[in-house]
Design a protein around this motif. Structure first.
Motif, PDB file in Angstrom:
ATOM      1  N   VAL A 194       0.756  -1.257   0.021  1.00 52.25           N
ATOM      2  CA  VAL A 194       0.017  -0.057  -0.107  1.00 52.25           C
ATOM      3  C   VAL A 194       0.713   1.366  -0.121  1.00 52.25           C
ATOM      4  O   VAL A 194       0.661   2.319  -0.765  1.00 52.25           O
ATOM      5  N   LEU A 195       1.832   1.168   0.704  1.00 50.03           N
ATOM      6  CA  LEU A 195       2.926   2.482   0.965  1.00 50.03           C
ATOM      7  C   LEU A 195       3.455   2.690  -0.347  1.00 50.03           C
ATOM      8  O   LEU A 195       3.541   3.794  -0.867  1.00 50.03           O
ATOM      9  N   ALA A 196       4.049   1.581  -1.004  1.00 49.79           N
ATOM     10  CA  ALA A 196       4.781   1.842  -2.136  1.00 49.79           C
ATOM     11  C   ALA A 196       4.015   2.305  -3.241  1.00 49.79           C
ATOM     12  O   ALA A 196       4.403   2.815  -4.169  1.00 49.79           O
ATOM     13  N   THR A 197       2.680   1.822  -3.485  1.00 48.68           N
ATOM     14  CA  THR A 197       1.684   2.137  -4.495  1.00 48.68           C
ATOM     15  C   THR A 197       1.500   3.621  -4.332  1.00 48.68           C
ATOM     16  O   THR A 197       1.414   4.248  -5.446  1.00 48.68           O
ATOM     17  N   ARG A 198       1.416   4.137  -3.153  1.00 50.26           N
ATOM     18  CA  ARG A 198       0.867   5.513  -3.092  1.00 50.26           C
ATOM     19  C   ARG A 198       2.005   6.527  -2.994  1.00 50.26           C
ATOM     20  O   ARG A 198       1.774   7.584  -3.531  1.00 50.26           O
ATOM     21  N   SER A 199       3.353   6.203  -2.550  1.00 46.84           N
ATOM     22  CA  SER A 199       4.267   6.956  -2.407  1.00 46.84           C
ATOM     23  C   SER A 199       5.712   6.656  -3.202  1.00 46.84           C
ATOM     24  O   SER A 199       5.983   5.405  -3.028  1.00 46.84           O
ATOM     25  N   PRO A 200       6.235   7.365  -4.123  1.00 42.19           N
ATOM     26  CA  PRO A 200       7.167   6.905  -4.873  1.00 42.19           C
ATOM     27  C   PRO A 200       8.373   6.892  -4.057  1.00 42.19           C
ATOM     28  O   PRO A 200       9.382   6.062  -4.016  1.00 42.19           O
ATOM     29  N   VAL A 201       8.518   7.608  -2.663  1.00 48.01           N
ATOM     30  CA  VAL A 201       9.544   7.589  -1.913  1.00 48.01           C
ATOM     31  C   VAL A 201       9.458   6.059  -1.213  1.00 48.01           C
ATOM     32  O   VAL A 201      10.665   5.596  -1.006  1.00 48.01           O
ATOM     33  N   PHE A 202       8.377   5.732  -0.692  1.00 44.44           N
ATOM     34  CA  PHE A 202       8.185   4.448   0.131  1.00 44.44           C
ATOM     35  C   PHE A 202       8.613   3.301  -1.031  1.00 44.44           C
ATOM     36  O   PHE A 202       9.053   2.309  -0.712  1.00 44.44           O
ATOM     37  N   MET A 203       8.227   3.679  -2.174  1.00 41.21           N
ATOM     38  CA  MET A 203       8.513   2.510  -3.253  1.00 41.21           C
ATOM     39  C   MET A 203      10.006   2.169  -3.369  1.00 41.21           C
ATOM     40  O   MET A 203      10.516   1.245  -3.299  1.00 41.21           O
ATOM     41  N   ALA A 204      10.855   3.429  -3.330  1.00 43.43           N
ATOM     42  CA  ALA A 204      12.246   3.282  -3.502  1.00 43.43           C
ATOM     43  C   ALA A 204      12.953   2.657  -2.234  1.00 43.43           C
ATOM     44  O   ALA A 204      13.768   1.921  -2.083  1.00 43.43           O
ATOM     45  N   GLU A 205      12.401   2.935  -0.784  1.00 41.04           N
ATOM     46  CA  GLU A 205      12.802   2.570   0.147  1.00 41.04           C
ATOM     47  C   GLU A 205      12.591   1.142   0.507  1.00 41.04           C
ATOM     48  O   GLU A 205      13.258   0.352   1.089  1.00 41.04           O
ATOM     49  N   LEU A 206      11.257   0.505   0.152  1.00 38.47           N
ATOM     50  CA  LEU A 206      10.780  -0.858   0.401  1.00 38.47           C
ATOM     51  C   LEU A 206      11.279  -1.738  -0.637  1.00 38.47           C
ATOM     52  O   LEU A 206      11.084  -2.829  -0.421  1.00 38.47           O
ATOM     53  N   TYR A 207      11.199  -1.338  -2.030  1.00 39.69           N
ATOM     54  CA  TYR A 207      11.457  -2.201  -2.978  1.00 39.69           C
ATOM     55  C   TYR A 207      12.593  -1.768  -3.873  1.00 39.69           C
ATOM     56  O   TYR A 207      13.178  -2.731  -4.755  1.00 39.69           O
ATOM     57  N   GLY A 208      12.782  -0.566  -4.072  1.00 39.17           N
ATOM     58  CA  GLY A 208      13.958  -0.335  -5.127  1.00 39.17           C
ATOM     59  C   GLY A 208      15.513  -0.229  -4.810  1.00 39.17           C
ATOM     60  O   GLY A 208      15.705  -1.035  -3.652  1.00 39.17           O
ATOM     61  N   GLY A 209      16.051   0.478  -5.234  1.00 35.58           N
ATOM     62  CA  GLY A 209      17.569   0.875  -4.988  1.00 35.58           C
ATOM     63  C   GLY A 209      17.938   1.247  -3.706  1.00 35.58           C
ATOM     64  O   GLY A 209      19.081   0.992  -3.019  1.00 35.58           O
ATOM     65  N   MET A 210      16.868   1.846  -2.943  1.00 34.00           N
ATOM     66  CA  MET A 210      17.297   2.291  -1.591  1.00 34.00           C
ATOM     67  C   MET A 210      17.092   1.324  -0.521  1.00 34.00           C
ATOM     68  O   MET A 210      17.256   1.554   0.679  1.00 34.00           O
ATOM     69  N   LYS A 211      16.495   0.035  -1.030  1.00 33.37           N
ATOM     70  CA  LYS A 211      15.960  -0.871   0.135  1.00 33.37           C
ATOM     71  C   LYS A 211      17.408  -1.513   0.736  1.00 33.37           C
ATOM     72  O   LYS A 211      18.397  -1.513   0.077  1.00 33.37           O
ATOM     73  N   GLU A 212      17.511  -1.732   1.997  1.00 34.68           N
ATOM     74  CA  GLU A 212      18.261  -2.545   2.763  1.00 34.68           C
ATOM     75  C   GLU A 212      17.788  -3.607   3.608  1.00 34.68           C
ATOM     76  O   GLU A 212      16.615  -3.647   3.913  1.00 34.68           O
ATOM     77  N   GLU A 213      18.837  -4.567   3.948  1.00 35.63           N
ATOM     78  CA  GLU A 213      18.178  -5.652   4.605  1.00 35.63           C
ATOM     79  C   GLU A 213      17.537  -5.143   5.975  1.00 35.63           C
ATOM     80  O   GLU A 213      17.954  -4.426   6.472  1.00 35.63           O
ATOM     81  N   GLY A 214      16.901  -5.957   6.379  1.00 34.72           N
ATOM     82  CA  GLY A 214      16.268  -5.880   7.726  1.00 34.72           C
ATOM     83  C   GLY A 214      15.161  -4.595   7.755  1.00 34.72           C
ATOM     84  O   GLY A 214      15.024  -3.872   8.550  1.00 34.72           O
ATOM     85  N   MET A 215      14.406  -4.330   6.578  1.00 34.08           N
ATOM     86  CA  MET A 215      13.622  -3.186   6.258  1.00 34.08           C
ATOM     87  C   MET A 215      12.104  -3.415   6.978  1.00 34.08           C
ATOM     88  O   MET A 215      11.398  -2.549   6.949  1.00 34.08           O
ATOM     89  N   GLU A 216      12.005  -4.775   8.063  1.00 38.00           N
ATOM     90  CA  GLU A 216      10.855  -4.762   8.512  1.00 38.00           C
ATOM     91  C   GLU A 216      10.487  -3.986   9.580  1.00 38.00           C
ATOM     92  O   GLU A 216       9.352  -3.775  10.023  1.00 38.00           O
ATOM     93  N   ARG A 217      11.445  -3.316  10.059  1.00 38.24           N
ATOM     94  CA  ARG A 217      11.300  -2.320  11.063  1.00 38.24           C
ATOM     95  C   ARG A 217      12.322  -0.977  10.717  1.00 38.24           C
ATOM     96  O   ARG A 217      13.516  -1.326  10.683  1.00 38.24           O
ATOM     97  N   ILE A 218      11.676  -0.007  10.560  1.00 39.11           N
ATOM     98  CA  ILE A 218      12.352   1.183  10.204  1.00 39.11           C
ATOM     99  C   ILE A 218      12.485   2.679  11.351  1.00 39.11           C
ATOM    100  O   ILE A 218      11.353   2.571  11.756  1.00 39.11           O
ATOM    101  N   ALA A 219      13.526   2.756  11.660  1.00 38.35           N
ATOM    102  CA  ALA A 219      13.427   4.034  12.591  1.00 38.35           C
ATOM    103  C   ALA A 219      13.511   5.313  12.008  1.00 38.35           C
ATOM    104  O   ALA A 219      14.090   5.575  11.180  1.00 38.35           O
TER     105      ALA A 219
END
Length: 316
Positions: A194-219
């Motif tokens: 839902v977040l990625a569909t609505r926000s290009p920034v969340f798309m990049a953070e959760l699925y794209g090149g900005m994605k990091e390991e252990g992204m299930e909890r983000i500070a």
């Protein structure tokens, strides 16, 4: 003879994959490539893609249309033209006709009733820099809802959308969440898709090149929890909800924070709504702060209103 009131529609979908976009990107305005024909609701259809734009006035854009190809046919249909993100497999609607429109194969070409779509689907430069075009491939997905032959739009009118209610319920129930945000000690759980569909920034953070390991909890330490909560609520429901106990300067300050969050996460509709609130609530004590905010976050309309307000004040 009138059609029965309980007439239903038939849904079908087709993916038009264009392999070798670079070979057609130099097409002149009006030139197109077409998909294979596909059948929905007893009619045949095809998708047309104009890499050089539908006509000269639209030469900076790519255009796309759904066309009825059954000879001498006339049909009522809703349609949704979508672009597929090749990195995530998710699609985004770029042209949608929610109300039924007529497709008439025999209509004069100048009326364009044999095909419906978007002359300005997307700026060509935007498309070519987007995740929809990767590996020289582009996929256009078309979803079509076709009425039984002869049905008029009044018999197809859908009830008001309740999508935001269902998504709001999904957020409230916290069912099958797959990501959590620790915002200054307060935890917000949500759904990546839902977040990625609505926000290009969340798309990049959760699925794209900005994605990091252990992204299930983000500070997140630089946003207030109440602001982040309102952002998440807006993402799910498209409704801007502010705390009910805020008044005066506190209310305006909260809207400023919401505007900053909207800009940060690429939520353009939310950003414009915040701009509108601030435009209506300007006063002498806040105009300079609001002008600085507008300048920092490229809010042209808000900046113009601030400057006009200040000019009138100086004249007075």
């Amino acid at each position: 003879m009138a059609s029965p009131p309980d007439t239903v529609t038939v849904r079908g979908a087709h993916q038009f994959e264009i392999v070798g976009y670079s070979l057609i990107k130099g097409f002149a305005a009006g030139e197109f490539v077409r998909s294979d024909a596909f059948a929905v609701g007893g009619y045949r259809w095809s998708v047309r893609f104009y890499p050089g734009g539908f006509s000269a006035p639209y030469s900076a854009f790519v255009s796309a249309f759904l066309k009825i190809t059954s000879k001498d046919a006339r049909a009522w249909a809703c349609f949704d033209l979508r672009l597929l993100d090749r990195a995530t497999g998710l699609s985004r609607s770029v042209r949608r006709a929610a109300e039924p429109v007529v497709f008439d194969y025999s209509a004069p070409h100048r009326k364009c009733k044999g095909k419906r779509g978007a002359r300005a689907l997307m700026l060509r430069s935007e498309l070519e820099a987007s995740p929809y075009l990767r590996g020289d491939r582009l996929t256009i997905e078309c979803v079509v809802d076709v009425a039984a032959a002869g049905v008029a739009p009044r018999q197809l009118r859908a009830p008001p959308s309740d999508l935001s209610k269902h998504l709001g319920d999904l957020l409230d129930q916290q069912d099958r969440t797959d990501v959590a945000f620790d915002v200054r000690g307060e935890v917000f759980r949500a759904h990546k898709a839902v977040l990625a569909t609505r926000s290009p920034v969340f798309m990049a953070e959760l699925y794209g090149g900005m994605k990091e390991e252990g992204m299930e909890r983000i500070a997140i330490d630089d946003i207030q929890p109440v602001v982040f909560g309102a952002l998440i609520r807006f993402i799910y429901t498209d409704v801007l909800v502010l705390p009910g106990d805020l008044e005066g300067d506190d209310y305006k300050e909260m809207v400023r924070h919401l505007l900053e969050a909207a800009d940060r996460y690429g939520m353009d509709r939310m950003k414009v709504m915040c701009e509108s609130i601030l435009c209506r609530s300007l006063d002498a004590s806040t105009v300079e702060t609001t002008l600085a905010l507008a300048d920092q976050h490229y809010c042209t309309a808000l900046k113009d209103v601030c400057l006009q307000f200040m000019s009138l004040g100086l004249e007075g």
